[in-house]
Design an enzyme around this catalytic site. Structure first.
Site, mmCIF file in Angstrom:
data_model
loop_
_atom_site.group_PDB
_atom_site.id
_atom_site.type_symbol
_atom_site.label_atom_id
_atom_site.label_comp_id
_atom_site.label_asym_id
_atom_site.label_seq_id
_atom_site.Cartn_x
_atom_site.Cartn_y
_atom_site.Cartn_z
ATOM 1 N N GLU A 1 1.527 -0.298 -4.838
ATOM 2 C CA GLU A 1 1.055 0.473 -5.107
ATOM 3 C C GLU A 1 1.524 1.944 -5.242
ATOM 4 O O GLU A 1 1.652 2.583 -4.671
ATOM 5 C CB GLU A 1 -0.281 1.031 -4.369
ATOM 6 N N ASP B 1 1.035 -1.128 0.113
ATOM 7 C CA ASP B 1 -0.472 0.175 0.151
ATOM 8 C C ASP B 1 0.725 1.297 -0.227
ATOM 9 O O ASP B 1 1.772 1.389 0.025
ATOM 10 C CB ASP B 1 -1.039 -0.377 1.183
#
Ligand code: GLC
Length: 535
Positions: free
Chosen positions: A260, A210
């Site tokens: 990401e 993330d």
């Protein structure tokens, strides 16, 4: 349970895989409490196998107060009791693998929950204590320290600093419930390496990272100056050292990473994909690209060109839990990055959006590399309107109410048209309300209908698995009329997508594999339609 991975399953599976994103809270509710859970996912593994996906990416399923849908992790080694238990996660990983489906977990290294043991200890400790050094605590500016230590804007609107009762401030690039970790501290690195091992030991095949480009912060946390290079917290060089050491851990387990990484500069982006760093990263350029032949072709060409020098496969993403659902987006007149953003009351033509989303599915599934599918995309779900009083996403509140937030793409899935709550769960209403007109989207309605989105995805994913020309490998552009895209893959596969108002003549071929919608009477390809052909 015996693992029956398909014969083509190799260490390189991730270069071509179709990966399905499970937002656990909204996938299927096994215990009927209104929240999706692992029991629900286990009950739908047959559906996922039949759909033809090769891996599942689970958004965070760990213990969390859910201040940001689980991206506020209180403990990585515990499954949130609302979802199940660690033993059940292990069963799920094994059962999925038994069906040839691998598991990817989501790690959120930039921050933890304010309920994480480390942050609670930091709050209980004094300014200057070792507990606070794991985070970014600072005195404030101004005569009495009443002003935040710097001017960084939050990714969720508002400030990135919150003051604690003893007068210090702590940094949070996202919500105040998500304090940022100090990645210059060795204990932070050590803990994440242990967490990676913890999950690889439990049989996961990969890890999604993330906010992968945000972890490192410039020393001294200087103010942000427009155009400043390097940026004080995006894409700092130190990150590559972190990911190189993560890579050695993944290699011990044959595990893979998907980062990401939202970066406009393609050269900087590709640095994360060097052979000793991350295996893959999400391609948000393609996701944010409007439905326009020239722009799409440019996005595809740039993507392939930026990946080629580092030898990494591209990933193709049309949707995820943070952006407006595909059919709604493609049914709008909008351009540029706003195209993916959320907005209240933007007029949408769902029939048009659906036609384009079907064509976009065949386009993205035919491109070289791996492809990500977000739950409900295979059902053609539109973005839902959430009544104001039911909105839960912090993005909405932190924008002062101007941004609808991301709940509209996170609504619990409709499984069966006739059952209460469309079969999501049997007892309590789902945590987010489902629209009243979703029967037609229910999986059981679409199952027997050859013209449904679900049937299109099943057939396309099946062909993608059996036709060796798809997945990773070369792409060759073919001549195409204005407003159309045509390319060839290996083994005589061709894909043509027509975005122009006038229908397009198909190239010479020996047969059809799949069409996203009916052809014209004279066999030409109508607007917003895609076809897979055999040369
Ligand atoms: C990522 C996630 C998003 C989350 C944010 C903070 O962008 O995809 O859902 O809110 O990180 O963790």
């Amino acid at each position: 349970m015996a693992v029956i991975l398909p014969p083509e399953a190799t260490a390189d599976w991730w270069r071509s895989a179709a990966i399905y994103q499970v937002y656990v809270r909204s996938f299927a509710d096994g215990d009927g409490d209104g929240t999706g859970d692992l029991a629900g996912v286990r009950s739908k593994l047959g559906y996922l196998a039949e759909l033809g996906v090769e891996a599942l990416w689970f958004t965070p399923w760990y213990l969390s107060p859910l201040a940001d849908g689980g991206y506020d992790v209180a403990d990585y080694r515990t499954i949130d009791p609302a979802f199940g238990s660690l033993a059940e996660a292990e069963k799920l990983i094994a059962e999925a693998l038994g069906l040839g489906i691998r598991t990817i977990v989501d790690i959120v290294p930039n921050h933890v929950s304010d309920q994480h043991a480390w942050f609670r200890a930091a709050l209980a400790a004094e300014p200057g204590s070792p507990e606070r050094e794991l985070f970014h605590f600072r005195p404030g500016r101004g005569e009495h320290g009443e002003l935040p230590p710097n001017d960084w804007p939050s990714q969720f609107a508002g400030t990135t600093w919150t003051r604690v009762p003893d007068g210090e401030w702590y940094l949070h690039l996202f919500a105040p419930e998500q304090p940022d970790l100090n990645w210059a501290h060795p204990a932070v690195r050590q803990e994440h390496e242990d967490v990676l091992r913890f999950w690889f030991e439990r049989g996961v095949a990969g890890v999604r990272i993330d906010s992968a480009a945000l972890l490192a912060k410039a020393p001294g946390l200087p103010d942000f100056v427009e155009g400043q290079d390097p940026h004080p917290y995006i894409d700092l060089d130190e990150l590559h050292d972190i990911y190189r050491s993560w890579r050695t851990i993944a290699d011990e387990y044959d595990g893979i990473f998907v980062g990401e990484v939202w970066l406009p500069d393609s050269e900087r982006f590709a640095r994360y994909l060097r052979p000793d760093e991350l295996h893959t990263a999400f391609n948000f350029n393609f996701l944010s690209c409007p439905w326009d032949a020239t722009l799409l072709r440019t996005s595809i060409e740039e993507t392939l060109a930026e990946h080629a020098p580092v030898g990494a496969p591209a990933t193709w993403v049309l949707c995820n839990h943070d952006v407006t659902r595909t059919v709604t987006r493609y049914g709008r007149e909008a351009t540029g990055f706003d195209f993916a953003a959320k907005a209240f009351g933007t007029p949408t033509d769902l029939a048009l959006g659906t036609r384009r989303a079907r064509a976009a599915a065949l386009l993205s599934l035919a491109l070289p590399g791996a492809v990500y599918l977000y739950q409900g995309e295979e059902l053609g779900l539109p973005e839902a309107e959430i009544p104001l009083q039911r909105i839960q996403d912090p993005m909405h509140f932190r924008s002062g109410g101007s941004d609808p937030g991301r709940d509209g793409c996170r609504v619990p899935l409709p499984w069966s048209a006739e059952a209460p709550h469309y079969g999501f769960g049997s007892v309590r209403p789902p945590w987010l309300p489902q629209p009243e007109d979703w029967e037609a989207y229910a999986a059981d309605r679409q199952e027997g209908d050859p013209s449904s989105m679900l049937s299109l995805y099943r057939t396309a994913l099946g062909l993608r698995r059996t036709e060796p020309g798809f997945g990773d490998g070369p792409l060759r552009w073919l001549p195409a009329p204005d407003g159309a895209l045509a390319f060839a893959r290996e083994d005589g596969l061709m894909c043509v997508v027509n975005l122009a108002a006038q229908s397009a003549e198909l190239p010479g071929h020996t047969g059809f594999l799949l069409v996203s919608g009916p052809l014209d009477e004279d066999g030409r390809l109508p607007q917003d339609t895609a076809v897979w052909l055999r040369a």
